[in-house]
Design a protein around this motif. Structure first.
Motif, PDB file in Angstrom:
ATOM      1  N   SER A 174      21.022  75.244  88.006  1.00  9.03           N
ATOM      2  CA  SER A 174      22.351  74.637  88.054  1.00  9.03           C
ATOM      3  C   SER A 174      22.376  73.421  87.146  1.00  9.03           C
ATOM      4  O   SER A 174      21.351  72.758  86.940  1.00  9.03           O
ATOM      5  N   THR A 175      23.546  73.161  86.608  1.00 11.46           N
ATOM      6  CA  THR A 175      23.728  72.001  85.750  1.00 11.46           C
ATOM      7  C   THR A 175      25.159  71.512  85.891  1.00 11.46           C
ATOM      8  O   THR A 175      26.077  72.305  86.156  1.00 11.46           O
ATOM      9  N   SER A 176      25.351  70.222  85.771  1.00 11.22           N
ATOM     10  CA  SER A 176      26.707  69.670  85.815  1.00 11.22           C
ATOM     11  C   SER A 176      26.751  68.407  84.972  1.00 11.22           C
ATOM     12  O   SER A 176      25.740  67.718  84.801  1.00 11.22           O
ATOM     13  N   ILE A 177      27.921  68.136  84.441  1.00 11.45           N
ATOM     14  CA  ILE A 177      28.169  66.903  83.699  1.00 11.45           C
ATOM     15  C   ILE A 177      29.440  66.281  84.250  1.00 11.45           C
ATOM     16  O   ILE A 177      30.294  66.963  84.825  1.00 11.45           O
ATOM     17  N   GLY A 178      29.552  64.975  84.078  1.00  9.43           N
ATOM     18  CA  GLY A 178      30.737  64.307  84.589  1.00  9.43           C
ATOM     19  C   GLY A 178      30.862  62.892  84.065  1.00  9.43           C
ATOM     20  O   GLY A 178      29.977  62.376  83.369  1.00  9.43           O
ATOM     21  N   SER A 179      31.957  62.274  84.392  1.00  9.34           N
ATOM     22  CA  SER A 179      32.169  60.872  84.048  1.00  9.34           C
ATOM     23  C   SER A 179      31.625  59.995  85.168  1.00  9.34           C
ATOM     24  O   SER A 179      31.364  60.464  86.281  1.00  9.34           O
ATOM     25  N   ASN A 180      31.431  58.730  84.873  1.00 10.06           N
ATOM     26  CA  ASN A 180      30.969  57.760  85.869  1.00 10.06           C
ATOM     27  C   ASN A 180      31.548  56.414  85.486  1.00 10.06           C
ATOM     28  O   ASN A 180      30.956  55.658  84.720  1.00 10.06           O
ATOM     29  N   GLN A 181      32.720  56.124  86.026  1.00  9.08           N
ATOM     30  CA  GLN A 181      33.462  54.963  85.560  1.00  9.08           C
ATOM     31  C   GLN A 181      34.135  54.245  86.715  1.00  9.08           C
ATOM     32  O   GLN A 181      34.348  54.801  87.791  1.00  9.08           O
ATOM     33  N   SER A 182      34.458  52.998  86.472  1.00  5.35           N
ATOM     34  CA  SER A 182      35.143  52.183  87.468  1.00  5.35           C
ATOM     35  C   SER A 182      36.643  52.441  87.397  1.00  5.35           C
ATOM     36  O   SER A 182      37.132  53.232  86.576  1.00  5.35           O
ATOM     37  N   VAL A 223      27.326  45.091  89.276  1.00  3.09           N
ATOM     38  CA  VAL A 223      28.221  44.025  89.728  1.00  3.09           C
ATOM     39  C   VAL A 223      29.583  44.172  89.068  1.00  3.09           C
ATOM     40  O   VAL A 223      29.718  44.686  87.958  1.00  3.09           O
ATOM     41  N   GLU A 224      30.590  43.706  89.778  1.00  2.00           N
ATOM     42  CA  GLU A 224      31.959  43.761  89.265  1.00  2.00           C
ATOM     43  C   GLU A 224      32.282  42.409  88.635  1.00  2.00           C
ATOM     44  O   GLU A 224      32.863  41.528  89.262  1.00  2.00           O
ATOM     45  N   THR A 225      31.843  42.268  87.397  1.00  2.00           N
ATOM     46  CA  THR A 225      32.101  41.026  86.679  1.00  2.00           C
ATOM     47  C   THR A 225      32.495  41.367  85.249  1.00  2.00           C
ATOM     48  O   THR A 225      32.154  42.438  84.725  1.00  2.00           O
ATOM     49  N   ILE A 271      25.624  38.026  88.909  1.00  2.00           N
ATOM     50  CA  ILE A 271      25.448  37.745  87.489  1.00  2.00           C
ATOM     51  C   ILE A 271      24.852  38.980  86.824  1.00  2.00           C
ATOM     52  O   ILE A 271      23.885  39.564  87.316  1.00  2.00           O
ATOM     53  N   ASP A 272      25.444  39.384  85.711  1.00  2.00           N
ATOM     54  CA  ASP A 272      24.931  40.537  84.985  1.00  2.00           C
ATOM     55  C   ASP A 272      23.506  40.253  84.520  1.00  2.00           C
ATOM     56  O   ASP A 272      23.211  39.187  83.981  1.00  2.00           O
ATOM     57  N   GLY A 273      22.598  41.203  84.760  1.00  2.00           N
ATOM     58  CA  GLY A 273      21.199  41.010  84.395  1.00  2.00           C
ATOM     59  C   GLY A 273      20.580  42.282  83.878  1.00  2.00           C
ATOM     60  O   GLY A 273      21.131  43.380  84.030  1.00  2.00           O
ATOM     61  N   ASP A 274      19.418  42.134  83.250  1.00  3.20           N
ATOM     62  CA  ASP A 274      18.700  43.272  82.694  1.00  3.20           C
ATOM     63  C   ASP A 274      17.426  43.491  83.511  1.00  3.20           C
ATOM     64  O   ASP A 274      16.323  43.156  83.085  1.00  3.20           O
ATOM     65  N   ASN A 275      17.588  44.070  84.705  1.00  2.00           N
ATOM     66  CA  ASN A 275      16.477  44.256  85.632  1.00  2.00           C
ATOM     67  C   ASN A 275      16.322  45.742  85.954  1.00  2.00           C
ATOM     68  O   ASN A 275      17.292  46.506  85.905  1.00  2.00           O
TER      69      ASN A 275
END
Length: 648
Positions: A174-182, A223-225, A271-275
């Motif tokens: 099985s395979t699927s693709i989709g969007s992932n957005q706010s 985060v929603e920033t 706070i947006d971070g690169d973790n």
């Protein structure tokens, strides 16, 4: 090609195939509501013989949930709130079942209790497993410590994985693709990918099974920033099973699995971070069964050894390592379909170690040693079900919890019910009184890195009362109403001012009502499944992220013999949350905030072209509802997906 055009054309192609494939149903499809439950007794008993209201998520429902997380699927069940299931794919999950917390819920896979000794609550992470590997899920709510041990105070989630085909070789892809957005970003970029492959079969007395699943999700920030970068999530699962059935009396199965994910996450204070967080589970074990007495009795043994490790790469790097060995040896015997007995012993050995950089340091050191952070549990237990010929059933059991740190403690349950059968219908009344016992996790006891550990913690002790009715009409309609009340002494909580785990000074109480309705109409073409949960959060001292009222409803319709479509709706009322960005300047306690109520509408459609090929598509959050599960963190807006499943 424009992403909106791509998904639009794909959906039109699927719809066109459906319109040209309309068929007349010339045979009656046997598709009755589930009849058999296992979780409350470990026997295959008819539903009307159970003194509990057990929710079963069938293989059919799971097939229609491809491309969704296990947490999302379970979150539709009455009494359950899995916080974070509709947020960024890497979001930590909170299991709020009947007002409980993660440590009060037991998760089992193929009869083996899953734990993570390095987790703060010792709970298993549902993000590690994939829907593609699961055959069915049974959810047993209420205290069930007598059968399932420490931690089973609010619910047991029993997951059964798929088995091997009876053919020499079979394959599923099985395979699927989709969007992932706010909600604000509606570009419909392809940012979510799911793939699954499985080969399995039976060769004489040997069964075999291998499967591989992977997921990659991007496009949504944790985060929603403003101007925050997306936080991708990737996961893969490898599973292998081999079984040997000597004869109708004896069979054994060996298994091994590797589950791993990487999740990007943001810094504290929104706070947006690169973790990044890497989590891995390597597990091996076996399942043995020997039948005797013309099939009335069986001796069963399961064991599992798991190595789990997590690594956080951030401004506060850390490495968690844990190991757990579990086993369960029990004898089942059915005395003439009147007494069903289980007697056994269940054991667990756990340890964990922790590395971090101490304040003022420059390199990782071991702050918690596995030599210190370890304990053993050995529990003998007995459970008996009496099923009379005149409608009375009694399910009762005891367990002696023997803990290397806390000594011995007895838990018990009594669960009477009465079923009145008339024709193909029944009316069942049920009640139960159960006790549960939850020992603190290793992290809660031994954490010195963050100074939250408290070796003087007392175990939680709880009692649960349930009462309810269930009505079934010709195995086509089912209605149940259940009242629950749980009281907890020594509730383990986290003091936000001292940052230390502690026991609550007073008894914690929560009660509520669950209503479930399921029905099929029009020769099983039309189906309805709905539930309503009321949780009396005013009684709870710590009621963050728990809705007082929650509704789930799904209407499914078979447009043709090979075509299924559904609309699902989920509604949650206001919830409270703790704002750790705005804290009290004196006590540093978080500010209490209210998260607004929200409702989510989802659409799904599938069509089977041949016995080998099925195509499916869906749209989630059709109205693009803007809401938060956790203050300051993103949730998914309107998203679409399309997928293909091949079976050979």
């Amino acid at each position: 090609m424009n992403k909106k055009h791509f998904f639009g054309i794909a959906l039109l192609l699927l719809g066109g195939q459906i319109l040209t494939a309309q068929e007349t149903r010339n045979e009656e499809k046997v598709n009755e509501l589930e009849e058999v439950v296992v979780s409350d007794s470990r026997f295959n008993l008819k539903r009307e013989q159970s003194g509990k209201v057990i929710t079963k998520i069938t293989s059919e429902e799971l097939e229609r949930s491809q491309g969704q997380s296990v947490a999302t699927v379970i979150n539709r069940v009455a009494g359950i709130e899995i916080n974070g299931s509709d947020s960024n794919a890497g979001q930590n999950l909170g299991y709020y079942i009947r007002g409980s917390r993660n440590r009060q819920v037991v998760i089992r896979i193929d009869g083996i209790t899953m734990t993570d000794p390095s987790a703060s609550a010792g709970d298993f992470d549902l993000r590690l497993i994939s829907v593609s590997d699961i055959k069915e899920i049974e959810i047993l709510k209420g205290a069930s410590s007598t059968l399932y041990g420490s931690g089973a105070a609010a619910a047991v989630i029993n997951i059964k994985t798929k088995g091997a085909s009876k053919k020499a070789i079979s394959a599923n892809f099985s395979t699927s693709i989709g969007s992932n957005q706010s909600q604000e970003e509606q570009d419909y970029d392809v940012n979510e990918f799911f793939n699954s492959a499985s080969i399995h079969g039976t060769l004489g007395k040997i069964t075999y099974q291998t499967s591989f699943n992977n997921q990659f999700t991007d496009g949504l920030s944790a985060v929603e920033t403003e101007n925050a970068e997306s936080d991708p999530f990737s996961k893969f699962n490898v599973l292998a099973k081999i079984g040997y059935k000597h004869n109708d009396k004896f069979d054994v199965q060996f298994f091994g699995n590797l589950d791993q994910y990487r999740a990007n996450f943001d810094d504290g204070g929104l706070i947006d971070g690169d973790n990044t967080a890497d989590s891995r589970q390597l597990r091996v074990g076996s399942i043995w069964k020997y039948k005797y007495g013309n099939g009335k009795g069986s001796v069963n043994f399961t064991n599992s050894y798991a190595v789990l490790d997590r690594e956080l790469k951030s401004n506060f790097p850390a490495i968690y390592d844990s190991k757990t060995l579990t086993y369960d040896l029990y004898n089942k015997y059915n005395f003439d379909n009147t007494f069903y007995t289980v007697i056994g012993v269940n054991g667990t050995t756990s340890d964990f170690s922790f590395q971090n950089i101490p304040f003022g340091g420059t390199s990782l050191i071991e702050s918690i040693s596995s030599d210190d952070a370890t304990f053993d549990i050995i529990d003998p237990y007995l459970n008996v079900v009496y099923a009379s010929t005149f409608g009375l059933q009694v399910n009762t059991g005891i367990r002696l919890n023997t803990h290397s740190e806390y000594g011995e403690h007895l838990v018990y349950t009594i669960n009477p019910s009465y079923t009145y059968n008339f024709g193909e219908n029944y009316l069942k009344g049920l009640a139960s009184y159960s006790t549960a016992y939850i020992t603190p996790s290793l992290f809660q006891l031994f954490d010195t890195a963050f100074a939250s550990g408290n070796p003087d913690l007392n175990p939680e002790e709880s009692t649960t009362i349930e009462a309810g009715i269930e009505m079934s009409h010709q195995k086509k309609a089912l209605v149940s109403v259940v009242y629950f009340n749980r009281e907890i002494d020594n509730f383990i909580t986290f003091d936000p001012t001292t940052f230390v785990n502690t026991n609550a000074s007073s008894t914690i109480e929560v009660d509520g009502i669950e209503v479930e309705i399921a029905a099929k109409f029009l020769n099983d073409k039309l189906s309805f499944n709905g539930n309503y949960t009321y949780t009396n959060i005013d009684k709870l001292e710590d009621n963050i992220r728990i809705p007082e009222h929650k509704i789930n409803a799904t209407v499914g319709y078979e447009l043709a013999k090979k075509t299924y479509t559904s609309l699902s709706y989920q509604y949650s009322t206001d919830r409270l949350d703790n704002d750790f960005v705005n804290v009290d300047p004196v006590t540093f306690a978080p500010t209490s905030v209210t998260l607004e109520a929200y409702g989510i509408l989802d659409f799904y459609i599938s069509h089977t072209f041949t016995k080998h090929v099925t195509m499916f598509a869906g749209m989630n959050n059709i109205t693009n509802e803007d809401y938060q599960e956790i203050i300051g963190f993103n949730t998914r807006g309107r998203n679409v997906k399309i997928g293909l499943e091949l079976t050979f």
